[in-house]
Design a protein around this motif. Structure first.
Motif, mmCIF file in Angstrom:
data_model
loop_
_atom_site.group_PDB
_atom_site.id
_atom_site.type_symbol
_atom_site.label_atom_id
_atom_site.label_comp_id
_atom_site.label_asym_id
_atom_site.label_seq_id
_atom_site.Cartn_x
_atom_site.Cartn_y
_atom_site.Cartn_z
ATOM 1 N N ILE A 61 0.818 -1.210 0.000
ATOM 2 C CA ILE A 61 0.000 0.000 0.000
ATOM 3 C C ILE A 61 0.857 1.268 0.000
ATOM 4 C CG2 ILE A 61 -1.823 1.235 1.260
ATOM 5 C CD1 ILE A 61 -2.735 -1.371 0.024
ATOM 6 N N GLY A 62 2.035 1.205 0.587
ATOM 7 C CA GLY A 62 2.910 2.376 0.670
ATOM 8 C C GLY A 62 3.217 3.027 -0.668
ATOM 9 N N PRO A 63 3.659 2.268 -1.677
ATOM 10 C CA PRO A 63 3.930 2.889 -2.976
ATOM 11 C C PRO A 63 2.686 3.469 -3.645
ATOM 12 C CG PRO A 63 5.049 0.794 -2.833
ATOM 13 C CD PRO A 63 4.152 0.891 -1.634
ATOM 14 N N ILE A 64 1.546 2.847 -3.424
ATOM 15 C CA ILE A 64 0.308 3.367 -4.007
ATOM 16 C C ILE A 64 -0.041 4.714 -3.383
ATOM 17 C CG2 ILE A 64 -2.172 2.959 -4.248
ATOM 18 C CD1 ILE A 64 -1.482 -0.062 -4.321
ATOM 19 N N ILE A 65 0.032 4.790 -2.068
ATOM 20 C CA ILE A 65 -0.257 6.049 -1.376
ATOM 21 C C ILE A 65 0.765 7.118 -1.768
ATOM 22 C CG2 ILE A 65 -0.329 7.157 0.891
ATOM 23 C CD1 ILE A 65 -1.504 4.535 1.963
ATOM 24 N N GLY A 66 2.028 6.743 -1.839
ATOM 25 C CA GLY A 66 3.070 7.692 -2.231
ATOM 26 C C GLY A 66 2.879 8.224 -3.637
ATOM 27 N N SER A 67 2.491 7.357 -4.560
ATOM 28 C CA SER A 67 2.283 7.820 -5.935
ATOM 29 C C SER A 67 1.059 8.722 -6.035
ATOM 30 C CB SER A 67 2.155 6.637 -6.889
ATOM 31 O OG SER A 67 1.017 5.872 -6.574
ATOM 32 N N LEU A 68 0.008 8.417 -5.280
ATOM 33 C CA LEU A 68 -1.172 9.281 -5.288
ATOM 34 C C LEU A 68 -0.860 10.654 -4.687
ATOM 35 C CD1 LEU A 68 -3.960 6.751 -4.260
ATOM 36 C CD2 LEU A 68 -3.551 7.740 -6.517
ATOM 37 N N LEU A 69 -0.100 10.659 -3.600
ATOM 38 C CA LEU A 69 0.276 11.937 -2.985
ATOM 39 C C LEU A 69 1.173 12.763 -3.904
ATOM 40 C CD1 LEU A 69 0.932 10.872 0.706
ATOM 41 C CD2 LEU A 69 -0.969 12.229 -0.170
ATOM 42 N N SER A 70 2.127 12.114 -4.547
ATOM 43 C CA SER A 70 3.019 12.863 -5.434
ATOM 44 C C SER A 70 2.282 13.356 -6.674
ATOM 45 C CB SER A 70 4.223 12.012 -5.829
ATOM 46 O OG SER A 70 3.811 10.886 -6.567
ATOM 47 N N THR A 71 1.339 12.568 -7.183
ATOM 48 C CA THR A 71 0.538 13.020 -8.322
ATOM 49 C C THR A 71 -0.311 14.224 -7.938
ATOM 50 O OG1 THR A 71 0.457 10.770 -9.180
ATOM 51 C CG2 THR A 71 -1.174 12.318 -10.027
ATOM 52 N N GLY A 72 -0.914 14.159 -6.759
ATOM 53 C CA GLY A 72 -1.696 15.300 -6.283
ATOM 54 C C GLY A 72 -0.839 16.540 -6.105
ATOM 55 N N LEU A 73 0.369 16.362 -5.607
ATOM 56 C CA LEU A 73 1.276 17.491 -5.425
ATOM 57 C C LEU A 73 1.675 18.097 -6.768
ATOM 58 C CD1 LEU A 73 2.887 19.125 -3.345
ATOM 59 C CD2 LEU A 73 4.747 17.502 -3.674
ATOM 60 N N ILE A 74 1.929 17.259 -7.744
ATOM 61 C CA ILE A 74 2.272 17.753 -9.084
ATOM 62 C C ILE A 74 1.108 18.547 -9.671
ATOM 63 C CG2 ILE A 74 2.736 17.020 -11.462
ATOM 64 C CD1 ILE A 74 5.173 16.848 -9.701
ATOM 65 N N TRP A 75 -0.117 18.035 -9.503
ATOM 66 C CA TRP A 75 -1.290 18.748 -10.021
ATOM 67 C C TRP A 75 -1.477 20.093 -9.322
ATOM 68 C CZ3 TRP A 75 -3.906 18.000 -14.325
ATOM 69 C CH2 TRP A 75 -3.808 16.768 -14.947
ATOM 70 N N ILE A 76 -1.146 20.159 -8.047
ATOM 71 C CA ILE A 76 -1.255 21.431 -7.320
ATOM 72 C C ILE A 76 -0.194 22.415 -7.814
ATOM 73 C CG2 ILE A 76 -0.929 22.501 -5.055
ATOM 74 C CD1 ILE A 76 -2.245 19.993 -3.860
ATOM 75 N N ILE A 77 1.021 21.924 -8.021
ATOM 76 C CA ILE A 77 2.117 22.798 -8.459
ATOM 77 C C ILE A 77 1.888 23.291 -9.883
ATOM 78 C CG2 ILE A 77 4.572 22.834 -9.033
ATOM 79 C CD1 ILE A 77 5.007 20.982 -6.641
ATOM 80 N N ILE A 78 1.435 22.416 -10.753
ATOM 81 C CA ILE A 78 1.222 22.799 -12.156
ATOM 82 C C ILE A 78 -0.079 23.547 -12.243
ATOM 83 C CG2 ILE A 78 0.776 21.942 -14.469
ATOM 84 C CD1 ILE A 78 2.643 19.644 -13.880
#
Length: 69
Positions: free
Chosen positions: A52-69
């Motif tokens: 579950i850790g990599p899934i949560i990490g990828s979702l968080l990083s994707t959300g962060l990228i969408w916020i930054i862009i």
């Protein structure tokens, strides 16, 4: 990369450290279905971390990228 090496070196012996969830989850399932002699118990309390850790990490990083862009 060196950081992961030291994590594996320090914790691997005690908690059966795995980064790759496939290499961690499949042997746990196999050991649960077919009891391997002298293997011991399958530590299911830790199995969610590499799965579950990599899934949560990828979702968080994707959300962060969408916020930054």
């Amino acid at each position: 990369m060196i950081f992961l090496f030291f994590i594996a070196l320090s914790l691997g012996r005690f908690i059966e450290y795995e980064i790759n969830s496939t290499r961690d989850l499949i042997p746990r399932i196999y050991n649960s279905l077919f009891k391997i002699p002298n293997k011991g118990k399958t530590n299911w309390s830790y199995s969610f971390v590499p799965t579950i850790g990599p899934i949560i990490g990828s979702l968080l990083s994707t959300g962060l990228i969408w916020i930054i862009i």
